[in-house]
Scaffold this active site. Structure first.
Site, short mmCIF file in Angstrom:
data_model
loop_
_atom_site.label_atom_id
_atom_site.label_comp_id
_atom_site.label_asym_id
_atom_site.label_seq_id
_atom_site.Cartn_x
_atom_site.Cartn_y
_atom_site.Cartn_z
N THR A 6 -1.61 -40.58 40.20
CA THR A 6 -0.24 -40.12 40.48
C THR A 6 0.55 -41.17 41.25
OG1 THR A 6 -0.83 -37.80 40.40
CG2 THR A 6 1.10 -38.37 41.72
N THR A 16 5.75 -42.28 53.60
CA THR A 16 5.18 -41.65 54.80
C THR A 16 4.93 -42.65 55.92
OG1 THR A 16 3.17 -40.58 55.59
CG2 THR A 16 2.93 -41.88 53.60
N ASP A 17 4.94 -42.14 57.15
CA ASP A 17 4.58 -42.99 58.31
C ASP A 17 3.14 -43.49 58.22
OD1 ASP A 17 3.29 -40.55 58.85
OD2 ASP A 17 4.30 -40.22 60.77
N GLU A 18 2.30 -42.78 57.42
CA GLU A 18 0.88 -43.13 57.36
C GLU A 18 0.63 -44.50 56.76
OE1 GLU A 18 -1.91 -40.15 56.25
OE2 GLU A 18 -0.73 -38.54 57.13
N TYR A 66 -5.34 -41.60 50.61
CA TYR A 66 -3.96 -41.10 50.48
C TYR A 66 -2.97 -42.17 50.94
CZ TYR A 66 0.42 -38.97 51.93
OH TYR A 66 1.77 -38.72 52.13
N LYS A 69 -0.18 -44.48 48.85
CA LYS A 69 1.25 -44.40 49.16
C LYS A 69 1.78 -45.81 49.48
CE LYS A 69 3.67 -41.31 49.49
NZ LYS A 69 4.54 -40.64 48.48
N ASN A 73 5.37 -36.39 60.01
CA ASN A 73 4.83 -35.09 59.58
C ASN A 73 5.91 -34.02 59.48
OD1 ASN A 73 2.34 -36.48 60.56
ND2 ASN A 73 1.44 -34.51 59.98
N LYS A 87 -2.22 -27.72 55.16
CA LYS A 87 -1.67 -28.61 56.20
C LYS A 87 -1.69 -27.90 57.55
CE LYS A 87 -0.78 -31.61 52.98
NZ LYS A 87 0.30 -31.49 52.05
P1 NAD Z 1 3.32 -31.21 48.23
O1 NAD Z 1 1.87 -31.47 48.04
O2 NAD Z 1 3.77 -29.93 48.83
O3 NAD Z 1 4.09 -31.35 46.83
C1 NAD Z 1 3.81 -32.36 45.92
C2 NAD Z 1 4.46 -31.97 44.59
O4 NAD Z 1 4.24 -33.03 43.66
C3 NAD Z 1 3.89 -30.69 43.98
O5 NAD Z 1 4.92 -29.88 43.49
C4 NAD Z 1 3.02 -31.22 42.85
O6 NAD Z 1 2.88 -30.29 41.78
C5 NAD Z 1 3.79 -32.44 42.45
N1 NAD Z 1 2.96 -33.44 41.76
C6 NAD Z 1 1.76 -33.92 42.16
N2 NAD Z 1 1.30 -34.82 41.28
C7 NAD Z 1 2.25 -34.91 40.31
C8 NAD Z 1 2.37 -35.69 39.14
N3 NAD Z 1 1.41 -36.54 38.77
N4 NAD Z 1 3.48 -35.57 38.38
C9 NAD Z 1 4.46 -34.67 38.74
N5 NAD Z 1 4.38 -33.90 39.82
C10 NAD Z 1 3.29 -34.03 40.61
O7 NAD Z 1 3.84 -32.45 49.05
P2 NAD Z 1 5.00 -32.59 50.15
O8 NAD Z 1 4.42 -32.37 51.47
O9 NAD Z 1 6.20 -31.86 49.71
O10 NAD Z 1 5.28 -34.17 50.02
C11 NAD Z 1 6.27 -34.67 49.13
C12 NAD Z 1 6.38 -36.18 49.30
O11 NAD Z 1 6.71 -36.49 50.66
C13 NAD Z 1 5.08 -36.91 49.01
O12 NAD Z 1 5.40 -38.10 48.34
C14 NAD Z 1 4.49 -37.21 50.39
O13 NAD Z 1 3.70 -38.36 50.36
C15 NAD Z 1 5.76 -37.41 51.20
N6 NAD Z 1 5.68 -37.10 52.63
C16 NAD Z 1 5.13 -35.91 53.04
C17 NAD Z 1 5.12 -35.62 54.41
C18 NAD Z 1 4.56 -34.32 54.93
O14 NAD Z 1 4.40 -34.18 56.14
N7 NAD Z 1 4.27 -33.34 54.11
C19 NAD Z 1 5.65 -36.53 55.33
C20 NAD Z 1 6.18 -37.74 54.86
C21 NAD Z 1 6.20 -38.00 53.50
O1 DAU Z 2 2.48 -38.21 58.61
C1 DAU Z 2 2.97 -37.77 57.39
C2 DAU Z 2 1.84 -37.16 56.62
O2 DAU Z 2 1.56 -35.92 57.24
C3 DAU Z 2 2.13 -36.95 55.14
O3 DAU Z 2 2.31 -38.21 54.55
C4 DAU Z 2 0.97 -36.22 54.48
O4 DAU Z 2 1.28 -35.93 53.13
C5 DAU Z 2 0.72 -34.93 55.21
O5 DAU Z 2 -0.42 -34.29 54.67
C6 DAU Z 2 0.51 -35.19 56.69
O6 DAU Z 2 -0.76 -35.84 56.95
P1 DAU Z 2 -1.65 -35.44 58.21
O7 DAU Z 2 -3.04 -35.81 57.92
O8 DAU Z 2 -1.05 -35.94 59.47
O9 DAU Z 2 -1.41 -33.83 58.17
P2 DAU Z 2 -2.41 -32.61 58.26
O10 DAU Z 2 -1.55 -31.40 58.32
O11 DAU Z 2 -3.51 -32.67 57.27
O12 DAU Z 2 -3.06 -32.83 59.71
C7 DAU Z 2 -2.26 -32.94 60.87
C8 DAU Z 2 -3.19 -33.18 62.04
O13 DAU Z 2 -3.97 -31.99 62.27
C9 DAU Z 2 -4.18 -34.29 61.83
O14 DAU Z 2 -4.41 -34.97 63.06
C10 DAU Z 2 -5.46 -33.57 61.40
C11 DAU Z 2 -5.36 -32.27 62.16
N1 DAU Z 2 -6.01 -31.10 61.51
C12 DAU Z 2 -5.67 -30.83 60.21
C13 DAU Z 2 -6.25 -29.77 59.55
C14 DAU Z 2 -5.90 -29.50 58.10
C15 DAU Z 2 -6.89 -30.28 62.22
O15 DAU Z 2 -7.14 -30.51 63.41
N2 DAU Z 2 -7.43 -29.23 61.56
C16 DAU Z 2 -7.19 -28.94 60.24
O16 DAU Z 2 -7.77 -27.97 59.71
#
Ligand code: NAD
Ligand code: DAU
Length: 333
Positions: free
Chosen positions: A97, A121-123, A145, A149, A174, A184
């Protein structure tokens, strides 16, 4: 503007699609593969928005992309595999993807000379003990991941450098808010607290994340789409820098539960200690976060409490099996 929003059935993409259709009168086309994280229910209130269209397909499928992009003036790419823990247990789909998918979209944009915004992402910068990353900090990702990215970001930049494609990259911290899949941290802890399930905290709970309300991120991405300079990356950090254990305690308070539900579990391999972004560059475009963390968290807890229609099918489906595999215990009904 007519916009192609890839991954628009997921958490952030669906908020962005709603924001652009409702507040900016954009015509929105969503292309989404509907993985476990993508749900058409997230977009159900947009069915009657003028020009709205949903295309079920993958971003790595050039035919699906050609169908979806017809008539669009810009592509905003949210589509990704997004959960760090899943990237550790099964990285392959992250490569397909993030790499093939992003490449396919870039080719579609190049052929049609479209504006392209990559949601990142910040990651990609890795972990930072003190201070904050700027857009010139080196990319140093830690997980499959974040590595995929970062790879996608580099590919996007190469299309500007080599072909002159008008791209920009938005790197968010996040996000949290309604419609976030409960793998998450915040939605997982909220739903477990509401059900009386244990709250699994990784390691010592002192990992720090920089919480950004999802609508604030959506507005930042819109700002970069409209006013971001070609070839530039923009960091978008939230106002709520907080250790995980503190987030969990606040959720317990908001759900009326006590700390006996907290359960320290084995740490995530390669767990990044702290993320922190300097967002001065996007602020020069006129963006700033509106939602304070305490208000956004209260609003999020209220939303999950009031919208069981949304999470009930998730808690009884794929998520239940994933949870048992990952945490080695079953969820309550
Ligand atoms: P999410 O997992 O909730 O949604 C991802 C979406 O992408 C889903 O609807 C899924 O069906 C679709 N998808 C996955 N693979 C696909 C493919 N091959 N073709 C078409 N669609 C596909 O994710 P999110 O948390 O909404 O994140 C969205 C974007 O923002 C991502 O690029 C992620 O890296 C970035 N991001 C997320 C966070 C966060 O904290 N969640 C923070 C910073 C950046
Ligand atoms: O920073 C942006 C990123 O934030 C996005 O790019 C990613 O898509 C998104 O998944 C998120 O990544 P994190 O790994 O930071 O998020 P997560 O919610 O998985 O975890 C947040 C923090 O909480 C991390 O330090 C791990 C911790 N955690 C997570 C889970 C799922 C726990 O302690 N227990 C848990 O069960």
């Amino acid at each position: 503007m007519k916009l192609l929003v890839c991954g628009g059935a997921g958490f952030i993409g669906s908020h962005f699609a709603r924001l652009r259709a409702r507040e900016y009168d954009d015509e929105v086309v969503v292309l989404d593969k509907l993985t476990y994280a993508g749900r058409e229910e997230n977009l159900r209130d947009l069915a009657d928005a003028p020009g709205f269209r949903f295309v079920h397909g993958a971003i790595e499928d050039a035919d699906a992309v050609a169908d979806a992009v017809a008539g669009c003036e810009a592509i905003v790419n949210f589509a990704a595999e997004t959960h760090v823990d899943r990237s550790i247990s099964g990285p392959e789909v992250f490569l397909t993807t993030q790499m093939n998918g992003t490449w396919t979209l870039l080719e579609a944009a190049r052929e049609r000379e479209l504006r392209y915004v990559q949601v990142s992402t910040d990651e990609v910068y890795g972990s930072i003990d003190e201070g904050s990353f700027t857009e010139t900090s080196p990319l140093d990702p830690s997980s499959p991941y974040s590595a995929t990215k970062a790879g996608a970001d580099l590919l996007v930049s190469s299309y500007t450098h080599t072909y002159g494609l008008p791209t920009a990259i938005c790197r968010g911290s996040n996000n949290y808010g309604p419609f976030q899949y409960p793998e998450k941290l915040i939605p997982l802890m909220v739903l477990n607290a509401l059900h009386g399930d244990p709250l699994p905290v990784y390691g010592d709970g002192m990992n720090v994340r920089n919480w950004l309300y999802v609508e604030d991120f959506g507005r930042a991405i819109g700002t970069v789409l409209e006013r971001g300079a070609t070839g530039e990356a923009y960091n978008v950090g939230g106002p709520g820098e907080c250790p995980n254990i503190e987030v969990v305690r606040r959720i317990l308070e908001l759900t009326g539960r006590d700390e006996s539900l907290i359960e320290y579990v084995t740490d995530r391999p390669g767990h990044d200690r702290r993320y922190s972004l300097a967002s001065d560059k996007v602020r020069t475009l006129g963006w700033e976060p509106r939602m304070r963390f305490e208000d956004g968290l209260q609003r999020t807890v209220d939303w999950y409490r009031e919208n069981s229609w949304w999470w009930e099918p998730i808690r009884s489906g794929e998520y239940r099996a994933y949870y048992e595999r990952h945490y080695g215990r079953a969820l309550r009904d």
